[in-house]
Design an enzyme around this catalytic site. Structure first.
Site, PDB file in Angstrom:
ATOM      1  N   HIS A 152      51.311  14.182  29.015  1.00 23.69           N
ATOM      2  CA  HIS A 152      52.372  13.367  28.418  1.00 23.69           C
ATOM      3  C   HIS A 152      51.792  11.988  28.141  1.00 23.69           C
ATOM      4  O   HIS A 152      51.354  11.293  29.055  1.00 23.69           O
ATOM      5  CB  HIS A 152      53.585  13.260  29.342  1.00 23.69           C
ATOM      6  CG  HIS A 152      54.718  12.482  28.737  1.00 23.69           C
ATOM      7  ND1 HIS A 152      55.703  13.080  27.973  1.00 23.69           N
ATOM      8  CD2 HIS A 152      55.004  11.157  28.765  1.00 23.69           C
ATOM      9  CE1 HIS A 152      56.558  12.161  27.567  1.00 23.69           C
ATOM     10  NE2 HIS A 152      56.159  10.982  28.033  1.00 23.69           N
ATOM     11  N   CYS A 153      51.788  11.601  26.861  1.00 25.43           N
ATOM     12  CA  CYS A 153      51.169  10.335  26.458  1.00 25.43           C
ATOM     13  C   CYS A 153      52.239   9.264  26.243  1.00 25.43           C
ATOM     14  O   CYS A 153      53.094   9.405  25.356  1.00 25.43           O
ATOM     15  CB  CYS A 153      50.364  10.530  25.171  1.00 25.43           C
ATOM     16  SG  CYS A 153      49.528   9.029  24.623  1.00 25.43           S
ATOM     17  N   PRO A 154      52.225   8.188  27.031  1.00 29.47           N
ATOM     18  CA  PRO A 154      53.236   7.130  26.842  1.00 29.47           C
ATOM     19  C   PRO A 154      53.051   6.363  25.533  1.00 29.47           C
ATOM     20  O   PRO A 154      54.013   5.782  25.024  1.00 29.47           O
ATOM     21  CB  PRO A 154      53.028   6.219  28.058  1.00 29.47           C
ATOM     22  CG  PRO A 154      51.606   6.464  28.473  1.00 29.47           C
ATOM     23  CD  PRO A 154      51.327   7.894  28.166  1.00 29.47           C
ATOM     24  N   ASN A 157      54.946   8.431  23.257  1.00 31.81           N
ATOM     25  CA  ASN A 157      56.255   8.807  23.819  1.00 31.81           C
ATOM     26  C   ASN A 157      56.562  10.274  23.537  1.00 31.81           C
ATOM     27  O   ASN A 157      57.663  10.626  23.087  1.00 31.81           O
ATOM     28  CB  ASN A 157      57.356   7.915  23.253  1.00 31.81           C
ATOM     29  CG  ASN A 157      58.683   8.115  23.990  1.00 31.81           C
ATOM     30  OD1 ASN A 157      58.703   8.470  25.165  1.00 31.81           O
ATOM     31  ND2 ASN A 157      59.791   7.888  23.292  1.00 31.81           N
ATOM     32  N   ASN A 158      55.578  11.117  23.775  1.00 28.55           N
ATOM     33  CA  ASN A 158      55.751  12.532  23.491  1.00 28.55           C
ATOM     34  C   ASN A 158      54.745  13.326  24.319  1.00 28.55           C
ATOM     35  O   ASN A 158      53.733  12.781  24.779  1.00 28.55           O
ATOM     36  CB  ASN A 158      55.520  12.805  22.003  1.00 28.55           C
ATOM     37  CG  ASN A 158      56.091  14.139  21.564  1.00 28.55           C
ATOM     38  OD1 ASN A 158      56.724  14.848  22.348  1.00 28.55           O
ATOM     39  ND2 ASN A 158      55.863  14.500  20.311  1.00 28.55           N
TER      40      ASN A 158
END
Length: 360
Positions: A152-154, A157-158
């Protein structure tokens, strides 16, 4: 219920802060490069045209891939991986883990599942109430199970997974190219800033040039390491999760279980048609639910065993498994069928026949 709902809304809103920050930096970099550098600082028209053309090419590809990474919805398990209603009710009523596993073991017989948990149990998500397909994991941030989840990549945001992993790789590639181009073309004017060679009429441009080079160089260093790591993962056909925790098959854990060879690993993410590799359009192979493995798929890039007949010697033909046989769960059935076939069709040879096996 209202406070929980409000809290979730706040969390979702705060999750967009990194994306908004990146968008603001990109907008400022566009203004600083196009207006302050190309228009107010560079005096050569030819150099302005060349810089603006290559800048906009890298800018468009960077923004396009970044947009696709953010707004491509993560792929989820299909309905066939949900337990039937009766089995689901029995599972929820059972309190003993052993009894729950007995219920789960009945479902995978008709599902293409290769992997297990570390203890050899069926991978089941109690939160989503689905049997997890291979390489599928539950994301606590998105609160869903994601097919071939990488992380999950901040910054987007996905969840990065099967549906947008190619877009994520291209986002890293084009952002690196974007920053490298800016740093390389701004460097000479950055040096002139420190030596006071820029004219006084461009005092505002001086500070933009300073920070433009500093920001581009800083992002280059951070993106380069991340991009190199993910290129290595693509070459090995692993996800970030699998790099830290090897998938467990029926035969045991194997970190290279999904590796098919370098060229095939690249094709798994980017597809067969090379003309689409550099475009942020979906071309990844498969459906995200099943994946070929080196344990059950014949690989034409690997050495094959050939049996050469000689006079008065038997001949054996070795053929690869078909797609319908490509299931780890049916390996025992395949073995039994092979044994039964050989029992009914014994190989006839002379008493002193010798079979030679050579590697090609």
């Amino acid at each position: 219920m209202a406070p929980i709902h409000v809290l979730r809304c706040c969390q979702r809103g705060l999750a967009w802060i990194p994306v908004i920050f990146i968008a603001m930096v990109v907008c400022w970099s566009y203004y600083a490069y196009v207006v302050e550098l190309c228009i107010f600082t560079i005096t050569s028209i030819g150099k302005q045209v060349v810089y603006l053309i290559f800048f906009h090419l890298s800018f468009v590809m960077f923004v396009w891939s970044y947009w696709k990474t953010i707004f491509t919805k993560p792929a989820n398990p299909s309905k066939e991986f949900c337990l039937p209603k009766a089995e689901k009710e029995r599972y929820e009523k059972e309190e003993r883990p052993e009894s729950q596993q007995e219920i789960l073991w009945r479902a995978p017989t008709s599902l293409p599942l290769y992997t297990r948990t570390g203890t050899g149990a069926v991978r089941y998500c109690d939160r989503c109430q689905v049997i997890k397909p291979d390489r599928c994991h539950h994301c606590s941030a998105c609160d869903i199970c994601v097919l071939k989840m990488d992380h999950h990549c901040p910054w987007v945001n996905n969840c990065v997974g099967f549906s947008n992993y190619k877009f994520f790789i291209l986002f890293l590639a084009y952002s690196l190219l974007y920053c490298l181009f800016i740093a390389a073309t701004v460097l000479q004017y950055f040096i002139k800033f420190w030596t006071n060679d820029l004219q006084e009429t461009h005092s505002n441009a001086k500070f933009h040039v300073l920070f433009l080079f500093f920001v581009a160089a800083m992002f280059c260093i951070s993106i380069l390491s991340l991009f190199s790591y993910h290129l290595w993962l693509v070459g090995k056909n692993r996800s970030t999760i699998e790099a830290f925790r090897a998938p467990v098959f029926r035969t045991g854990s194997d970190k290279n279980g999904f590796s098919l060879g370098f060229r095939k690993n690249i094709a798994q993410v980017f597809g067969d048609q090379k003309k689409y590799w550099l475009l942020p359009v979906f071309t990844s192979q498969g459906d995200g639910l099943t994946f070929p493995t080196r344990l059950v798929n014949a690989d034409i890039e690997q050495p094959t065993v050939a049996v050469h007949p000689e006079p008065n010697k038997c001949e054996v033909t070795v053929s690869p498994l078909t797609e319908s046989q490509n299931r780890l769960l049916s390996n025992e059935q395949q073995t039994n069928s092979i044994v039964h076939h050989m029992a009914n069709n014994p190989i006839k040879s002379a008493p002193n026949d010798i079979t030679t096996v050579s590697m090609k």
